[in-house]
Design a protein around this motif. Structure first.
Motif, PDB file in Angstrom:
ATOM      1  N   LEU A 131      18.077  36.013  44.235  1.00 50.68           N
ATOM      2  CA  LEU A 131      18.648  36.846  45.292  1.00 50.68           C
ATOM      3  C   LEU A 131      17.706  36.931  46.481  1.00 50.68           C
ATOM      4  CD1 LEU A 131      20.654  38.835  46.517  1.00 50.68           C
ATOM      5  CD2 LEU A 131      19.674  40.637  45.066  1.00 50.68           C
ATOM      6  N   HIS A 132      16.437  37.125  46.215  1.00 50.20           N
ATOM      7  CA  HIS A 132      15.452  37.213  47.300  1.00 50.20           C
ATOM      8  C   HIS A 132      15.427  35.928  48.116  1.00 50.20           C
ATOM      9  CE1 HIS A 132      11.786  38.363  49.395  1.00 50.20           C
ATOM     10  NE2 HIS A 132      11.286  37.176  49.093  1.00 50.20           N
ATOM     11  N   GLU A 133      15.395  34.782  47.432  1.00 46.38           N
ATOM     12  CA  GLU A 133      15.356  33.498  48.126  1.00 46.38           C
ATOM     13  C   GLU A 133      16.644  33.249  48.903  1.00 46.38           C
ATOM     14  OE1 GLU A 133      12.797  31.267  48.318  1.00 46.38           O
ATOM     15  OE2 GLU A 133      11.669  32.941  47.442  1.00 46.38           O
ATOM     16  N   GLU A 134      17.771  33.596  48.278  1.00 45.94           N
ATOM     17  CA  GLU A 134      19.059  33.364  48.957  1.00 45.94           C
ATOM     18  C   GLU A 134      19.209  34.289  50.161  1.00 45.94           C
ATOM     19  OE1 GLU A 134      23.430  31.922  47.546  1.00 45.94           O
ATOM     20  OE2 GLU A 134      22.390  33.361  46.261  1.00 45.94           O
ATOM     21  N   LYS A 135      18.669  35.492  50.047  1.00 45.35           N
ATOM     22  CA  LYS A 135      18.745  36.410  51.171  1.00 45.35           C
ATOM     23  C   LYS A 135      17.950  35.880  52.361  1.00 45.35           C
ATOM     24  CE  LYS A 135      17.914  40.782  50.254  1.00 45.35           C
ATOM     25  NZ  LYS A 135      17.342  42.140  50.270  1.00 45.35           N
ATOM     26  N   ASN A 136      16.835  35.260  52.089  1.00 43.00           N
ATOM     27  CA  ASN A 136      16.038  34.669  53.168  1.00 43.00           C
ATOM     28  C   ASN A 136      16.827  33.597  53.909  1.00 43.00           C
ATOM     29  OD1 ASN A 136      13.817  36.248  52.610  1.00 43.00           O
ATOM     30  ND2 ASN A 136      12.841  34.729  51.274  1.00 43.00           N
ATOM     31  N   ASN A 180      18.240  45.402  46.303  1.00 37.53           N
ATOM     32  CA  ASN A 180      18.633  44.168  45.618  1.00 37.53           C
ATOM     33  C   ASN A 180      19.392  44.459  44.331  1.00 37.53           C
ATOM     34  OD1 ASN A 180      17.539  42.566  47.601  1.00 37.53           O
ATOM     35  ND2 ASN A 180      15.584  42.283  46.555  1.00 37.53           N
ATOM     36  N   LYS A 181      18.902  45.415  43.571  1.00 35.15           N
ATOM     37  CA  LYS A 181      19.571  45.745  42.315  1.00 35.15           C
ATOM     38  C   LYS A 181      20.939  46.380  42.569  1.00 35.15           C
ATOM     39  CE  LYS A 181      15.457  46.128  39.403  1.00 35.15           C
ATOM     40  NZ  LYS A 181      14.624  47.026  38.569  1.00 35.15           N
ATOM     41  N   ARG A 182      21.104  47.038  43.720  1.00 42.25           N
ATOM     42  CA  ARG A 182      22.413  47.616  44.055  1.00 42.25           C
ATOM     43  C   ARG A 182      23.483  46.523  44.120  1.00 42.25           C
ATOM     44  NH1 ARG A 182      19.751  51.444  47.736  1.00 42.25           N
ATOM     45  NH2 ARG A 182      20.075  50.038  49.482  1.00 42.25           N
ATOM     46  N   PHE A 183      23.126  45.400  44.728  1.00 40.49           N
ATOM     47  CA  PHE A 183      24.070  44.295  44.847  1.00 40.49           C
ATOM     48  C   PHE A 183      24.479  43.785  43.465  1.00 40.49           C
ATOM     49  CE2 PHE A 183      24.642  39.577  45.426  1.00 40.49           C
ATOM     50  CZ  PHE A 183      25.887  39.657  46.053  1.00 40.49           C
ATOM     51  N   ILE A 184      23.503  43.639  42.574  1.00 42.24           N
ATOM     52  CA  ILE A 184      23.783  43.162  41.207  1.00 42.24           C
ATOM     53  C   ILE A 184      24.649  44.162  40.454  1.00 42.24           C
ATOM     54  CG2 ILE A 184      22.720  42.555  39.003  1.00 42.24           C
ATOM     55  CD1 ILE A 184      20.253  41.623  40.655  1.00 42.24           C
ATOM     56  N   LYS A 185      24.291  45.443  40.554  1.00 41.58           N
ATOM     57  CA  LYS A 185      25.046  46.471  39.844  1.00 41.58           C
ATOM     58  C   LYS A 185      26.468  46.597  40.385  1.00 41.58           C
ATOM     59  CE  LYS A 185      21.078  49.321  38.463  1.00 41.58           C
ATOM     60  NZ  LYS A 185      21.399  49.450  37.039  1.00 41.58           N
ATOM     61  N   ALA A 186      26.639  46.415  41.691  1.00 42.28           N
ATOM     62  CA  ALA A 186      27.982  46.472  42.278  1.00 42.28           C
ATOM     63  C   ALA A 186      28.857  45.355  41.729  1.00 42.28           C
ATOM     64  CB  ALA A 186      27.898  46.389  43.799  1.00 42.28           C
ATOM     65  N   TRP A 187      28.276  44.147  41.579  1.00 37.02           N
ATOM     66  CA  TRP A 187      29.041  43.035  41.015  1.00 37.02           C
ATOM     67  C   TRP A 187      29.449  43.337  39.570  1.00 37.02           C
ATOM     68  CZ3 TRP A 187      31.442  38.700  42.509  1.00 37.02           C
ATOM     69  CH2 TRP A 187      31.855  37.831  41.506  1.00 37.02           C
ATOM     70  N   LEU A 188      28.532  43.892  38.789  1.00 38.88           N
ATOM     71  CA  LEU A 188      28.836  44.213  37.393  1.00 38.88           C
ATOM     72  C   LEU A 188      29.920  45.287  37.301  1.00 38.88           C
ATOM     73  CD1 LEU A 188      25.228  44.227  35.892  1.00 38.88           C
ATOM     74  CD2 LEU A 188      26.941  42.402  35.757  1.00 38.88           C
ATOM     75  N   LEU A 189      29.885  46.261  38.217  1.00 36.20           N
ATOM     76  CA  LEU A 189      30.905  47.310  38.216  1.00 36.20           C
ATOM     77  C   LEU A 189      32.255  46.742  38.640  1.00 36.20           C
ATOM     78  CD1 LEU A 189      31.134  50.272  37.570  1.00 36.20           C
ATOM     79  CD2 LEU A 189      30.540  50.805  39.938  1.00 36.20           C
ATOM     80  N   LYS A 190      32.221  45.856  39.598  1.00 39.14           N
ATOM     81  CA  LYS A 190      33.449  45.160  40.030  1.00 39.14           C
ATOM     82  C   LYS A 190      34.055  44.395  38.862  1.00 39.14           C
ATOM     83  CE  LYS A 190      34.853  40.826  41.427  1.00 39.14           C
ATOM     84  NZ  LYS A 190      34.744  39.570  40.690  1.00 39.14           N
ATOM     85  N   GLU A 191      33.215  43.710  38.069  1.00 36.36           N
ATOM     86  CA  GLU A 191      33.684  42.957  36.916  1.00 36.36           C
ATOM     87  C   GLU A 191      34.229  43.896  35.833  1.00 36.36           C
ATOM     88  OE1 GLU A 191      32.955  38.895  36.418  1.00 36.36           O
ATOM     89  OE2 GLU A 191      34.070  39.879  38.040  1.00 36.36           O
ATOM     90  N   LYS A 192      33.601  45.043  35.685  1.00 35.44           N
ATOM     91  CA  LYS A 192      34.054  46.016  34.688  1.00 35.44           C
ATOM     92  C   LYS A 192      35.495  46.426  34.936  1.00 35.44           C
ATOM     93  CE  LYS A 192      33.219  50.772  33.143  1.00 35.44           C
ATOM     94  NZ  LYS A 192      32.334  51.961  33.250  1.00 35.44           N
ATOM     95  N   TYR A 193      35.841  46.633  36.210  1.00 32.94           N
ATOM     96  CA  TYR A 193      37.196  47.073  36.552  1.00 32.94           C
ATOM     97  C   TYR A 193      38.126  45.907  36.892  1.00 32.94           C
ATOM     98  CZ  TYR A 193      35.568  51.867  36.499  1.00 32.94           C
ATOM     99  OH  TYR A 193      35.065  53.077  36.098  1.00 32.94           O
ATOM    100  N   GLN A 194      37.637  44.685  36.698  1.00 34.33           N
ATOM    101  CA  GLN A 194      38.423  43.469  36.917  1.00 34.33           C
ATOM    102  C   GLN A 194      39.003  43.421  38.333  1.00 34.33           C
ATOM    103  OE1 GLN A 194      41.125  43.853  33.456  1.00 34.33           O
ATOM    104  NE2 GLN A 194      40.071  42.076  32.610  1.00 34.33           N
ATOM    105  N   LEU A 195      38.180  43.803  39.296  1.00 33.15           N
ATOM    106  CA  LEU A 195      38.591  43.717  40.691  1.00 33.15           C
ATOM    107  C   LEU A 195      38.477  42.276  41.170  1.00 33.15           C
ATOM    108  CD1 LEU A 195      36.691  46.823  42.139  1.00 33.15           C
ATOM    109  CD2 LEU A 195      39.081  46.703  41.449  1.00 33.15           C
ATOM    110  N   PRO A 196      39.339  41.851  42.095  1.00 30.98           N
ATOM    111  CA  PRO A 196      39.193  40.515  42.672  1.00 30.98           C
ATOM    112  C   PRO A 196      37.888  40.406  43.466  1.00 30.98           C
ATOM    113  CG  PRO A 196      41.335  41.496  43.221  1.00 30.98           C
ATOM    114  CD  PRO A 196      40.491  42.581  42.661  1.00 30.98           C
ATOM    115  N   ASP A 197      37.463  39.188  43.720  1.00 31.57           N
ATOM    116  CA  ASP A 197      36.258  38.997  44.530  1.00 31.57           C
ATOM    117  C   ASP A 197      36.451  39.548  45.936  1.00 31.57           C
ATOM    118  OD1 ASP A 197      35.246  37.741  42.335  1.00 31.57           O
ATOM    119  OD2 ASP A 197      35.209  35.728  43.199  1.00 31.57           O
TER     120      ASP A 197
END
Length: 823
Positions: free
Chosen positions: A124-129, A720-737
């Motif tokens: 994530l750090h490298e991709e953000k750069n 950075n961890k917020r972004f990861i946790k948001a994706w996991l929460l999105k997956e939990k509720y089966q939201l579209p990308d």
């Protein structure tokens, strides 16, 4: 059946959507998904261990004496596995499951997971750069710069300051704040088709007889044409200052305030019924006042006593002296200049004409300028405007979707031809007509509820006054103080959907298609022959290409469905055959039941609204000035409310019925006195609402409504961890990308892609003050690429006007049309 008029509006975004794809953190998401798989595998092993642990203890108790060190070993291992802690070297009893081999494998998986989680943060750090470079590249694009400059000068200034800095030198909190601001504008340009600005071009299409379903030609240049106008509120402020020039007071036109009317004895205040006794000469003068004749022409050689009384009426605001703007045109500044040019010569006139001409010059330069010149013009115009009026040169500045500067801009898009066949028109009419009949049923029920409660109010006012005619302004004031209950209990679309879902056991469905019999059973058109039926739906097309549309491989999607002829005004500005089109709309409406009673309502413009179109022969005014001749204009003060055959009506002083054609369908005046507000039913279930179909047309997207509590918990992590946790929460509720987000505090929904770090950060910031959030699927989705030019694909919607002739039966019982769409 409902039918479309011949032409419709084509609205699109001004930038291709794929630009947002260059900001996706795909490598990070792949790593998150890989780590998730490892975590799920480890969790499965961990749960197995913890659920069977007690059984092993019981077995151990039969083998080892009480207090044996083996029990301490067992519980230490359990404690570490419970806490996901590393397993130390333990002598696990060889005769007890799961055995040392399992423990070694578990520890290996746990260590791998920890390593991969650390690696995720590194990726994530490298991709953000890399992505920050791409974001800055996009924000440097001339068109994006120009769009931001047009939206908000202050944001553009801060953007360029941001682009000149190294991001590493900025405070993290400041950097995040700025990036959120810029990404909010960027998503708006790519995924919202705002029409009154550079980034929302508009075009026109028509229905014609042809073999192909659709014929479309684009030039590839957006925008293809521009026009800039000084905003209504800005011209109004300048006119107010000119009207204060005492030197010209006798050359200004006179008009009676809208709250008053004349009778044989004098001036009457419509709201209170109080009469203001006036000289006969004054009454005769006011009878000639039309907002055009000057005080000098009207007052002539009248006596000093008459002049004194007129001045008193002006000072009390009963008579308006000065130039009045009409909201029925874009050319407000030009009208004001023309008015000043007719005033007597003086140094003040020269000064005002110089200032106004400068504003006009800036209009032309603004349309042809880049971002830097736009900002320069807004700054210079703002300074001059503030010096002349004492007012700030913007309204609602800084709020998302509410940046209102001095200049507004209309832009035509790059479509030179857009034709839908009569066959596809009939197909769409066939699919949507029963839904509109249902919408009419609900609108009529709502109108009847509003009428029922308004009749109680009318009875009270009538008893108080001892008259069966209540002045409209009196009724309006009392109406605004009421809180009507307009919910149709037991018959709301949401309640019906829940009933159908329960009966058919569709609780876990992602898509629910309404059955013909469901819809037929809720349509009720008992009085529809009496009413005018007009509606203005937005529709979209889901399709890969125009070729696929012509093969019948596409799907209709209903967007907003607007009441009446909303959207005709500024959206018709570039129409090549505007007058014939307006004539068609007018004739179609006036041919319907009650059509001859419809009149325009002229109000003052709000910020961001460009102009009202006076379609019909007559207009009524409420603090707005009509462009029509005086004989065709009524003031609200000349209207009365009466009850006839159990229905409240508005009539004028000649006892002719008036039906106001207003722009706000949920306004109480509209609900009580206008024609039923026909829109397609909307559904909402607790938590998850499936995508709703009828006859394979999408009438509502899939939505998820949830508490923001879990989303708030993410905010305690680092960025950075917020972004990861948001994706996991999105997956939990089966939201579209990709979703649109609707919040209580935001006027309009905004676009979010969960693979986009910057958009997720924007989402989390917006969620801070919210208790609930609604996500809806992006539809048409990104597979729909039929509306494209050489730069890429754009979102597009069509808005037409539909009318319903006198209704004899509902659309489901009428002869079915052949559908061109292949199911």
């Amino acid at each position: 059946m409902w039918s479309f008029l011949s032409d419709y509006i084509v609205r699109s975004t001004g930038f291709p959507q794929h630009l947002m794809d260059t900001l996706l953190f795909s490598e990070t998401i792949n790593q998150i998904q890989h780590t998730t798989q490892l975590r799920e595998k480890l969790e499965k092993e961990r749960e197995w261990f913890l659920t069977t642990f007690d059984e092993w203890v019981i077995v151990a108790q039969h083998i080892y004496p009480q207090g044996d060190p083996v029990f301490k070993t067992l519980y230490n291992v359990k404690k570490r596995i419970t806490k996901y802690a590393p397993l130390l070297t333990y002598d696990w009893p060889h005769n007890l499951p799961p055995g040392e081999a399992w423990l070694r494998e578990y520890e290996k998986q746990r260590a791998t997971l920890v390593k991969e989680e650390e690696n995720t943060l590194h990726v994530l750090h490298e991709e953000k750069n890399r992505k920050i470079i791409q974001l800055r590249f996009l924000l440097n694009l001339p068109d994006i710069q120009e769009a931001i400059a047009h939206s908000n000068r202050e944001v553009w200034n801060s953007l360029n300051s941001y682009l000149q800095k190294e991001t590493s030198s900025m405070k993290p909190s400041r950097r995040r704040y700025e990036e959120r601001t810029y990404i909010s504008y960027f998503q708006r340009f790519l995924f919202k088709n705002d029409t009154t600005s550079f980034f929302g071009p508009l075009n026109y299409g028509s229905f014609k007889e042809q073999n192909q379903n659709i014929g479309l030609t684009r030039t590839g240049h957006i925008p293809s044409q521009r026009r800039t106008f000084l905003a209504y509120w800005a011209v109004e402020s300048l006119a107010h200052q000119i009207n204060r020039e005492e030197t010209w007071s006798r050359f200004f036109p006179l008009s009676l305030h809208d709250s008053f009317y004349l009778d044989e004895t004098g001036i009457v205040h419509a709201q209170s019924g109080r009469k203001i006794g006036s000289r006969t000469e004054i009454i005769k003068i006011l009878q000639q006042c039309d907002g055009l004749k000057s005080a000098n022409d009207l007052l002539g050689n009248h006596s000093a006593a008459v002049l004194k009384q007129m001045e008193l009426l002006i000072n009390k605001g009963i008579v308006i002296r000065g130039f009045r703007l009409t909201p029925s045109t874009h050319h407000l500044l030009e009208d004001l200049i023309e008015f000043v040019e007719k005033l007597p010569e003086s140094s003040r006139k020269e000064s005002w004409l110089l200032h106004l001409s400068q504003f006009k010059k800036w209009q032309w330069e603004y349309s042809n300028g880049n971002a830097e010149s736009k900002v320069k013009i807004i700054q210079q115009a703002g300074e001059l405007f503030k010096n002349l009026t004492g007012m700030e040169p913007y309204q609602s500045s800084g709020k998302n979707y509410a940046d209102r500067s001095l200049y507004c801009e209309e832009c035509a898009g790059d479509v030179t031809q857009f034709i839908l066949s009569e066959k596809i028109k009939e197909d769409l009419e066939h699919r949507i007509s029963p839904l509109l009949d249902w919408g009419w049923t609900l609108a009529n029920q709502k109108k009847n509820l509003a009428q029922s409660q308004a009749r109680q109010l009318f009875k009270q006012l009538s008893n108080d006054s001892g008259s069966q005619q209540v002045p409209f302004l009196v009724f309006l004031l009392a109406l605004q103080q009421q809180r009507f209950q307009l919910e149709v209990e037991g018959a709301s679309p949401s309640e019906l959907l829940k009933k159908w879902v329960d009966e058919e056991e569709l609780q876990h469905s992602r898509v629910v298609e309404l059955k013909e019999e469901w819809v037929e059973n809720v349509i009720d058109l008992p009085e529809a022959e009496q009413y005018l039926c007009v509606t203005s739906p937005d529709v979209m097309i889901q399709a890969k290409s125009i070729d696929e549309i012509n093969k019948g491989n596409f799907q209709w999607i209903i967007g907003e469905v607007h009441w009446g002829t909303q959207g005709m005004s500024n959206l018709l500005y570039y129409h090549p055959n505007r007058d014939p089109w307006i004539k068609e709309v007018k004739q179609a409406i006036e041919s319907l039941p009650n059509g001859k009673h419809i009149v325009n309502v002229v109000l003052k413009q709000r910020a961001g609204k460009n102009f009202f179109l006076e379609i019909f022969n007559r207009s009524i005014t409420l603090m707005g000035y009509s462009a029509k001749n005086k004989d065709d204009v009524l003031s609200f003060s000349q209207l009365y409310v009466v009850e006839e055959n159990g229905e409240l009506l508005i009539r004028d002083i000649h006892h002719e019925r008036i039906i106001p054609h207003m722009g706000e369908p949920d306004d109480l005046v509209s609900l009580v006195f206008s024609e039923p507000n026909v829109v397609v039913p909307k559904f909402k279930l607790p938590g998850h609402t499936p995508r709703i179909l009828f006859r394979d047309i999408v009438l509502q997207r899939e939505t998820w409504t949830m508490s923001t509590e879990e989303w708030h918990s993410i905010l305690t992590a680092d960025e950075n961890k917020r972004f990861i946790k948001a994706w996991l929460l999105k997956e939990k509720y089966q939201l579209p990308d990709e979703v649109f987000v609707r919040l209580e505090s935001e006027l309009k929904p905004f676009y979010i892609h969960f693979k986009n770090y910057y958009l997720v950060d924007l989402l989390l910031k917006h969620l801070v003050p919210e208790q609930n959030v609604t996500f809806s699927e992006l539809l048409p989705n990104r597979d729909s690429t039929w509306f494209e030019n050489e730069k890429g694909s754009y979102c597009c919607e069509l808005r037409g006007i539909m009318i319903r002739p006198p209704i004899k039966q509902n659309s489901l019982k009428e002869e079915l049309q052949h559908a061109v769409i292949q199911s």
